[in-house]
Design a protein around this motif. Sequence first.
Motif, PDB file in Angstrom:
ATOM      1  N   GLU A   1       0.786  -1.254  -0.041  1.00  0.00           N
ATOM      2  CA  GLU A   1       0.162   0.247   0.066  1.00  0.00           C
ATOM      3  C   GLU A   1       0.990   1.190  -0.095  1.00  0.00           C
ATOM      4  OE1 GLU A   1       0.575  -1.653   4.267  1.00  0.00           O
ATOM      5  OE2 GLU A   1      -0.193  -2.461   2.286  1.00  0.00           O
ATOM      6  N   HIS A   2       0.356   2.531  -0.562  1.00  0.00           N
ATOM      7  CA  HIS A   2       0.915   3.433  -0.731  1.00  0.00           C
ATOM      8  C   HIS A   2       1.015   4.135   0.595  1.00  0.00           C
ATOM      9  CE1 HIS A   2       1.807   7.707  -1.896  1.00  0.00           C
ATOM     10  NE2 HIS A   2       2.479   7.300  -2.967  1.00  0.00           N
ATOM     11  N   ARG A   3       1.947   5.341   0.832  1.00  0.00           N
ATOM     12  CA  ARG A   3       1.892   5.612   2.217  1.00  0.00           C
ATOM     13  C   ARG A   3       0.657   6.736   2.588  1.00  0.00           C
ATOM     14  NH1 ARG A   3       4.544  11.341   1.817  1.00  0.00           N
ATOM     15  NH2 ARG A   3       4.857  11.676  -0.077  1.00  0.00           N
ATOM     16  N   ARG A   4       0.048   6.934   1.739  1.00  0.00           N
ATOM     17  CA  ARG A   4      -1.329   7.636   1.752  1.00  0.00           C
ATOM     18  C   ARG A   4      -2.371   6.868   2.125  1.00  0.00           C
ATOM     19  NH1 ARG A   4       0.719  10.852  -2.986  1.00  0.00           N
ATOM     20  NH2 ARG A   4       1.815  12.508  -2.287  1.00  0.00           N
ATOM     21  N   GLU A   5      -2.412   5.467   1.778  1.00  0.00           N
ATOM     22  CA  GLU A   5      -3.251   4.465   1.973  1.00  0.00           C
ATOM     23  C   GLU A   5      -3.280   4.036   3.531  1.00  0.00           C
ATOM     24  OE1 GLU A   5      -3.004   1.212  -0.527  1.00  0.00           O
ATOM     25  OE2 GLU A   5      -2.980   2.758  -2.376  1.00  0.00           O
ATOM     26  N   PRO A   6      -4.397   3.683   4.293  1.00  0.00           N
ATOM     27  CA  PRO A   6      -4.276   3.225   5.500  1.00  0.00           C
ATOM     28  C   PRO A   6      -3.526   1.825   5.814  1.00  0.00           C
ATOM     29  CG  PRO A   6      -6.465   2.785   4.704  1.00  0.00           C
ATOM     30  CD  PRO A   6      -5.770   3.788   3.638  1.00  0.00           C
TER      31      PRO A   6
ATOM     32  N   LEU B   1      -2.269  -1.456   6.458  1.00  0.00           N
ATOM     33  CA  LEU B   1      -3.068  -2.979   6.122  1.00  0.00           C
ATOM     34  C   LEU B   1      -3.655  -3.814   7.286  1.00  0.00           C
ATOM     35  CD1 LEU B   1      -3.514  -4.420   3.309  1.00  0.00           C
ATOM     36  CD2 LEU B   1      -1.367  -5.867   4.214  1.00  0.00           C
TER      37      LEU B   1
ATOM     38  N   HIS C   1       5.649   2.330   7.031  1.00  0.00           N
ATOM     39  CA  HIS C   1       4.384   2.968   6.914  1.00  0.00           C
ATOM     40  C   HIS C   1       3.685   3.480   8.215  1.00  0.00           C
ATOM     41  CE1 HIS C   1       0.507   2.665   4.166  1.00  0.00           C
ATOM     42  NE2 HIS C   1       0.043   2.905   5.184  1.00  0.00           N
TER      43      HIS C   1
END
Length: 114
Positions: free
Chosen positions: A3-8, A10, A106
């Motif tokens: 997941e990208h750093r802007r995504e919550p 996991l 993350h």
Amino acid sequence: MYEHRREPLLPLGRFLWRLFWHALVSTGVVSLSLGIGVVGYHVTEQLSWLDALLNASMILTGMGPVNPMTTVAGKLFASAYALYSGVVFLAVTAIMMAPLAHRLLHRLHLPIEE
């Protein structure tokens, strides 16, 4: 895959599933490498399958060979396999640590909620 750093972050269940897949890939790499070593020692040094497995396992774990190499082909194979095994050790370590390092980084980059 990650997941990208802007995504919550996991969820734990999916993170454990990711760890499982990385462990499965690592097991496959180690198994393939062990198989290469066993066949190589069996062919080049005419060692029994059990002795070839022992030598390949010892080299792959960084311990060193058990049986002395007596043929030129065996010595060349043993030196190449030892170099290969060092790279495999580093690669498997990276494969296993990647999800953990990614999750830590993350987590550190998530915005602080007030």
